[in-house]
Design a protein around this motif. Structure first.
Motif, PDB file in Angstrom:
ATOM      1  N   VAL A  52       5.191  28.983  29.009  1.00 42.20           N
ATOM      2  CA  VAL A  52       6.115  29.567  28.030  1.00 42.20           C
ATOM      3  C   VAL A  52       5.696  29.191  26.612  1.00 42.20           C
ATOM      4  O   VAL A  52       5.727  30.016  25.698  1.00 42.20           O
ATOM      5  CB  VAL A  52       7.560  29.093  28.316  1.00 42.20           C
ATOM      6  CG1 VAL A  52       8.493  29.511  27.183  1.00 42.20           C
ATOM      7  CG2 VAL A  52       8.053  29.677  29.628  1.00 42.20           C
ATOM      8  N   GLN A  53       5.264  27.937  26.423  1.00 39.48           N
ATOM      9  CA  GLN A  53       4.827  27.491  25.100  1.00 39.48           C
ATOM     10  C   GLN A  53       3.597  28.254  24.650  1.00 39.48           C
ATOM     11  O   GLN A  53       3.468  28.598  23.462  1.00 39.48           O
ATOM     12  CB  GLN A  53       4.537  25.994  25.130  1.00 39.48           C
ATOM     13  CG  GLN A  53       4.163  25.405  23.779  1.00 39.48           C
ATOM     14  CD  GLN A  53       5.304  25.458  22.783  1.00 39.48           C
ATOM     15  OE1 GLN A  53       6.333  24.842  22.975  1.00 39.48           O
ATOM     16  NE2 GLN A  53       5.119  26.205  21.706  1.00 39.48           N
ATOM     17  N   ARG A  54       2.684  28.561  25.576  1.00 42.44           N
ATOM     18  CA  ARG A  54       1.490  29.334  25.216  1.00 42.44           C
ATOM     19  C   ARG A  54       1.865  30.738  24.769  1.00 42.44           C
ATOM     20  O   ARG A  54       1.323  31.260  23.785  1.00 42.44           O
ATOM     21  CB  ARG A  54       0.519  29.389  26.404  1.00 42.44           C
ATOM     22  CG  ARG A  54      -0.224  28.090  26.655  1.00 42.44           C
ATOM     23  CD  ARG A  54      -1.392  28.312  27.592  1.00 42.44           C
ATOM     24  NE  ARG A  54      -0.962  28.693  28.930  1.00 42.44           N
ATOM     25  CZ  ARG A  54      -0.717  27.830  29.905  1.00 42.44           C
ATOM     26  NH1 ARG A  54      -0.854  26.535  29.694  1.00 42.44           N
ATOM     27  NH2 ARG A  54      -0.332  28.254  31.100  1.00 42.44           N
ATOM     28  N   VAL A  55       2.794  31.369  25.490  1.00 40.48           N
ATOM     29  CA  VAL A  55       3.249  32.706  25.101  1.00 40.48           C
ATOM     30  C   VAL A  55       3.941  32.652  23.743  1.00 40.48           C
ATOM     31  O   VAL A  55       3.731  33.524  22.886  1.00 40.48           O
ATOM     32  CB  VAL A  55       4.198  33.288  26.165  1.00 40.48           C
ATOM     33  CG1 VAL A  55       4.744  34.647  25.724  1.00 40.48           C
ATOM     34  CG2 VAL A  55       3.491  33.424  27.512  1.00 40.48           C
ATOM     35  N   PHE A  56       4.733  31.615  23.524  1.00 39.58           N
ATOM     36  CA  PHE A  56       5.444  31.480  22.253  1.00 39.58           C
ATOM     37  C   PHE A  56       4.467  31.306  21.089  1.00 39.58           C
ATOM     38  O   PHE A  56       4.662  31.868  20.015  1.00 39.58           O
ATOM     39  CB  PHE A  56       6.404  30.293  22.334  1.00 39.58           C
ATOM     40  CG  PHE A  56       7.346  30.188  21.167  1.00 39.58           C
ATOM     41  CD1 PHE A  56       7.932  31.323  20.627  1.00 39.58           C
ATOM     42  CD2 PHE A  56       7.643  28.966  20.604  1.00 39.58           C
ATOM     43  CE1 PHE A  56       8.814  31.238  19.556  1.00 39.58           C
ATOM     44  CE2 PHE A  56       8.523  28.864  19.533  1.00 39.58           C
ATOM     45  CZ  PHE A  56       9.096  30.011  19.009  1.00 39.58           C
ATOM     46  N   TYR A 461      13.740  22.103  15.873  1.00 34.55           N
ATOM     47  CA  TYR A 461      12.415  22.619  15.477  1.00 34.55           C
ATOM     48  C   TYR A 461      12.097  23.909  16.231  1.00 34.55           C
ATOM     49  O   TYR A 461      11.646  24.906  15.643  1.00 34.55           O
ATOM     50  CB  TYR A 461      11.358  21.546  15.759  1.00 34.55           C
ATOM     51  CG  TYR A 461       9.937  22.041  15.675  1.00 34.55           C
ATOM     52  CD1 TYR A 461       9.316  22.225  14.446  1.00 34.55           C
ATOM     53  CD2 TYR A 461       9.208  22.322  16.830  1.00 34.55           C
ATOM     54  CE1 TYR A 461       8.005  22.679  14.366  1.00 34.55           C
ATOM     55  CE2 TYR A 461       7.902  22.773  16.767  1.00 34.55           C
ATOM     56  CZ  TYR A 461       7.304  22.951  15.532  1.00 34.55           C
ATOM     57  OH  TYR A 461       6.015  23.408  15.459  1.00 34.55           O
ATOM     58  N   HIS A 462      12.337  23.917  17.528  1.00 36.10           N
ATOM     59  CA  HIS A 462      12.034  25.114  18.319  1.00 36.10           C
ATOM     60  C   HIS A 462      13.012  26.246  18.009  1.00 36.10           C
ATOM     61  O   HIS A 462      12.617  27.424  18.024  1.00 36.10           O
ATOM     62  CB  HIS A 462      12.064  24.770  19.808  1.00 36.10           C
ATOM     63  CG  HIS A 462      10.890  23.951  20.250  1.00 36.10           C
ATOM     64  ND1 HIS A 462       9.604  24.444  20.298  1.00 36.10           N
ATOM     65  CD2 HIS A 462      10.803  22.644  20.646  1.00 36.10           C
ATOM     66  CE1 HIS A 462       8.778  23.508  20.718  1.00 36.10           C
ATOM     67  NE2 HIS A 462       9.481  22.400  20.935  1.00 36.10           N
ATOM     68  N   VAL A 482      14.682  30.098  24.822  1.00 36.01           N
ATOM     69  CA  VAL A 482      15.712  29.090  24.544  1.00 36.01           C
ATOM     70  C   VAL A 482      15.886  28.158  25.742  1.00 36.01           C
ATOM     71  O   VAL A 482      16.007  26.937  25.591  1.00 36.01           O
ATOM     72  CB  VAL A 482      17.046  29.768  24.178  1.00 36.01           C
ATOM     73  CG1 VAL A 482      18.196  28.773  24.206  1.00 36.01           C
ATOM     74  CG2 VAL A 482      16.951  30.409  22.802  1.00 36.01           C
ATOM     75  N   GLN A 483      15.880  28.718  26.933  1.00 41.14           N
ATOM     76  CA  GLN A 483      16.044  27.903  28.132  1.00 41.14           C
ATOM     77  C   GLN A 483      14.889  26.917  28.283  1.00 41.14           C
ATOM     78  O   GLN A 483      15.090  25.743  28.596  1.00 41.14           O
ATOM     79  CB  GLN A 483      16.120  28.796  29.373  1.00 41.14           C
ATOM     80  CG  GLN A 483      16.280  28.048  30.687  1.00 41.14           C
ATOM     81  CD  GLN A 483      17.574  27.261  30.770  1.00 41.14           C
ATOM     82  OE1 GLN A 483      18.643  27.795  30.534  1.00 41.14           O
ATOM     83  NE2 GLN A 483      17.469  25.973  31.082  1.00 41.14           N
ATOM     84  N   SER A 484      13.661  27.401  28.049  1.00 42.07           N
ATOM     85  CA  SER A 484      12.485  26.573  28.272  1.00 42.07           C
ATOM     86  C   SER A 484      12.264  25.538  27.180  1.00 42.07           C
ATOM     87  O   SER A 484      11.849  24.405  27.459  1.00 42.07           O
ATOM     88  CB  SER A 484      11.239  27.453  28.399  1.00 42.07           C
ATOM     89  OG  SER A 484      10.084  26.684  28.597  1.00 42.07           O
ATOM     90  N   LEU A 485      12.536  25.913  25.933  1.00 38.28           N
ATOM     91  CA  LEU A 485      12.179  25.049  24.808  1.00 38.28           C
ATOM     92  C   LEU A 485      13.353  24.278  24.223  1.00 38.28           C
ATOM     93  O   LEU A 485      13.147  23.260  23.562  1.00 38.28           O
ATOM     94  CB  LEU A 485      11.529  25.888  23.700  1.00 38.28           C
ATOM     95  CG  LEU A 485      10.287  26.687  24.104  1.00 38.28           C
ATOM     96  CD1 LEU A 485       9.784  27.519  22.940  1.00 38.28           C
ATOM     97  CD2 LEU A 485       9.189  25.758  24.597  1.00 38.28           C
ATOM     98  N   VAL A 486      14.577  24.743  24.442  1.00 36.79           N
ATOM     99  CA  VAL A 486      15.740  24.103  23.813  1.00 36.79           C
ATOM    100  C   VAL A 486      16.667  23.482  24.865  1.00 36.79           C
ATOM    101  O   VAL A 486      16.889  22.271  24.880  1.00 36.79           O
ATOM    102  CB  VAL A 486      16.518  25.110  22.939  1.00 36.79           C
ATOM    103  CG1 VAL A 486      17.735  24.432  22.303  1.00 36.79           C
ATOM    104  CG2 VAL A 486      15.604  25.682  21.856  1.00 36.79           C
TER     105      VAL A 486
END
Length: 645
Positions: A52-56, A461-462, A482-486
């Motif tokens: 998910v972070q790579r896509v973001f 930050y995210h 939001v679910q993955s990063l927050v």
């Protein structure tokens, strides 16, 4: 103005209108296409936070920067890294005494395992389907292509694995690794090689083979109770959360009953890379009872391994590995846990507790104010015994990075003076700042305020970054981010946040409110409760209670880690009462609400007994989880509606 000029102006206006209309249409199509593209990629990433972070990062047009030392020639840098990683292990092993394994006590195994059962097509298919889609340069084809042709390729994979298990050998092609240097922390100097750790990239087939073996080895160890009960890594039902909750419970209980407690976080240098193969094979044979073809398979797996460091496609010279288990592999972590199994024997019969998560070792004990000096000497002696055991077993402790913290009430902290600890000749001073334990910050009063502030900073930050690209995202894509990063940060080890101060709780709730507004594009002044209800989100307080009660349910039914199961005590009255059939727990007494009252051993029974009897008597985890969320959701939002009225 002539009629010709009027007609020309009319044509110009029409052309401008057509251009503007076409431009708007193009921009709308572009936004929709981007939204569909990113939504599909986020859906493919699923719950893999790294994916998910790579896509973001792609959405933000921010390529993930791979920090490397300054260099002109990638091949030369790859060789420097390869030599450094190899020399580091050789220097560590050279500094340790050569102790014969025959001199160590040989226990008698309680069971034996001589052959690994061959896998079935269904088992291979499930393993392949659940495996990440990332590929390695050693793979003959991309993993996504292999998965798309699964029905045709699975029989060939099964044949390779079955033959390997039947012959007790691992093909040389599956024992090669490409190593990527990974900076340990973003804040470290990227020009210093010791700030990097080697991460092995193995072929996809080798990982499938390791998963098959790991499943059989784990099942065997579980069936014969061969796991270390105070080791939480890589075991079903165990996690960093259960480990943190156990240690936090013990520390709070110690402070509540005796006034103070002390925690020491031990650090190991290159623990996975210095594992001695002869000692490991001896553990497998004499401690676990692995014999025959199964033992020969492990012997083959460990022997003649080789690796190359890869920098921007340039490969270093081949390095042969005479020790260590590969980081980034499936079996490596499990074999390391087997390697350090006897470490627990050094702590038996003493008043000092310990807990482990892979190579993170935590040692803690109670401190009675009248016996502080004696207890610190005993702790120091025990820590040096651990260091001696590590040395004998070719592992090097790192006292320079060992952390040492005192816990207690504010008055106790002011009056109690602890001497420094001397571990392996190195003086370790008492830490004055919060220490990080498995990603959770522990402060001296166990208030968790420092950890809450850290979580809020990271989540905010995210949220700011997601807000920058919100227009390009659909609601579902935004929810996924939001679910993955927050929310994942709000939920990580949140069972340890029970009964935190209202101020800290409010900080976390503000982050969740901002996330809800971002997804639904709700104005800042609009009431947030209906939005949370629409998203079907539990407020932060209820999310914490949900996690805590879920762990309590598992412990009540002996489905959790044994160290949590033992904390929970079923309530039994001295005579026959109706309450005996209501699945109640015994509430333990405590002296200080800020410590004993917040410990899992006393807080969990109080929350559990307050639940409706229909919840406490749920027949399965899935039913309890569903009904508990419904109960907490209704309670939270009905209370909010009542307050608003």
């Amino acid at each position: 103005m002539t009629s010709c000029e009027t007609e020309r102006d009319s044509d110009c206006v029409t052309i401008d209108q057509i251009f503007l209309k076409s431009k708007c249409h193009y921009n709308q199509l572009l936004r929709n296409t981007k939204a569909k593209h990113f939504t599909a990629k986020l859906s493919e990433a699923g719950r893999d936070s790294k994916a998910v972070q790579r896509v973001f990062n792609e959405i933000l047009l921010k390529d993930k920067e791979v920090k490397l030392p300054r260099h002109d020639d990638p091949k030369a840098l790859a060789d420097r890294f390869a030599d450094f990683f190899s020399d580091k292990v050789e220097k560590i092993r050279a500094s340790l005494p050569d102790v014969s394994i025959a001199s160590q006590e040989q226990p008698i195994p309680c069971a034996t395992l001589s052959v690994f059962a061959p896998p079935t097509d269904d088992e291979i298919q499930k393993i392949v389907a659940k495996s990440p889609s990332k590929s390695c340069s050693l793979d003959p084809m991309p993993t996504w292509l292999l998965k798309s042709s699964m029905s045709s390729i699975v029989p060939f994979i099964r044949t390779i694995i079955s033959r390997s298990l039947a012959e007790g050998s691992v093909p040389d092609s599956l024992k090669q690794a490409f190593v990527s240097p990974l900076l340990k922390k973003p804040t470290l100097d990227c020009d210093i090689l010791k700030n990097y750790r080697p991460v092995s990239n193995l072929s996809f087939i080798s990982k499938v083979l390791e998963r098959v073996v790991a499943s059989r080895l784990n099942a065997y160890m579980t069936a014969h109770d061969l796991h270390d009960s105070y080791q939480s890594a890589y075991k079903a039902g165990h996690s960093t959360e259960t480990a943190v909750l156990k240690v936090q419970n013990d520390l709070r209980t110690m402070v509540d009953q005796h006034g103070a407690a002390v925690l020491v976080l031990l650090d190991l240098s290159a623990a996975f890379d210095t594992v001695d193969h002869c000692i490991l094979l001896d553990r497998l044979q004499n401690l676990l009872g692995i014999t025959g073809l199964a033992l020969e398979w492990f012997r083959s797996y460990l022997s003649q391994r080789k690796q190359q460091v890869v920098i921007n496609g340039a490969k270093s010279d081949v390095k042969h590995l005479d020790c260590g288990v590969p980081q980034g592999s499936v079996l490596g972590p499990l074999l390391f846990l087997i390697y350090i199994l006897p470490l627990g024997d050094t702590m038996k019969g003493c008043s000092i507790s310990r807990h482990g998560y892979a190579d993170d070792i935590q040692v803690y004990r109670v401190l009675a104010c009248l016996m502080v000096d004696f207890q610190c000497v005993e702790l120091e002696h025990r820590l040096n015994s651990i260091q001696d055991w590590l040395t004998v077993n070719k592992l090097k402790g790192n006292p320079d990075k060992t952390e040492f913290m005192l816990f207690g009430h504010q008055q106790t902290l002011k009056s109690l003076v602890l001497p420094a600890l001397t571990i392996a000749g190195t003086v370790v001073q008492l830490s004055k700042v919060p220490v990080r334990n498995l990603g959770v910050l522990f402060d001296s009063k166990l208030s968790m305020d420092s950890h809450v502030s850290s979580v809020v900073r990271a989540a905010s930050y995210h949220l700011r970054n997601i807000g920058l690209v919100r227009r390009q995202l659909t609601v579902e894509a935004t929810k996924s981010l939001v679910q993955s990063l927050v929310l994942s940060r709000l939920d990580y080890c949140n069972s340890s946040l029970a009964e935190i101060t209202e101020k800290s709780l409010r900080k976390l709730q503000i982050v969740q409110n901002r996330a809800a507004r971002l997804i639904t594009r709700t104005p800042r002044r609009s009431h947030i409760t209906p939005v949370l209800a629409e998203l079907h989100w539990l407020p932060v307080r209820e999310r914490i209670q949900f996690k805590l009660l879920l762990l309590t349910f598992k412990s009540y039914h002996r489905l959790g880690p044994s160290y949590l199961n033992d904390i929970i005590q079923h309530y039994k009255s001295s005579r026959s009462l109706r309450s005996d059939s209501q699945n109640l727990l015994t509430c333990r007494k405590f002296r200080m609400n800020s410590f004993g009252g917040r410990a899992f051993s006393s807080l969990a029974p109080r929350l559990w007994n307050a639940l409706p009897s229909t919840l406490r008597t749920a027949s399965s985890v899935s039913i309890f989880r569903k009904d508990l969320k419904t109960y907490l959701f209704k309670r939270a939002h009905s209370a909010s509606e009542h307050c608003n009225q």
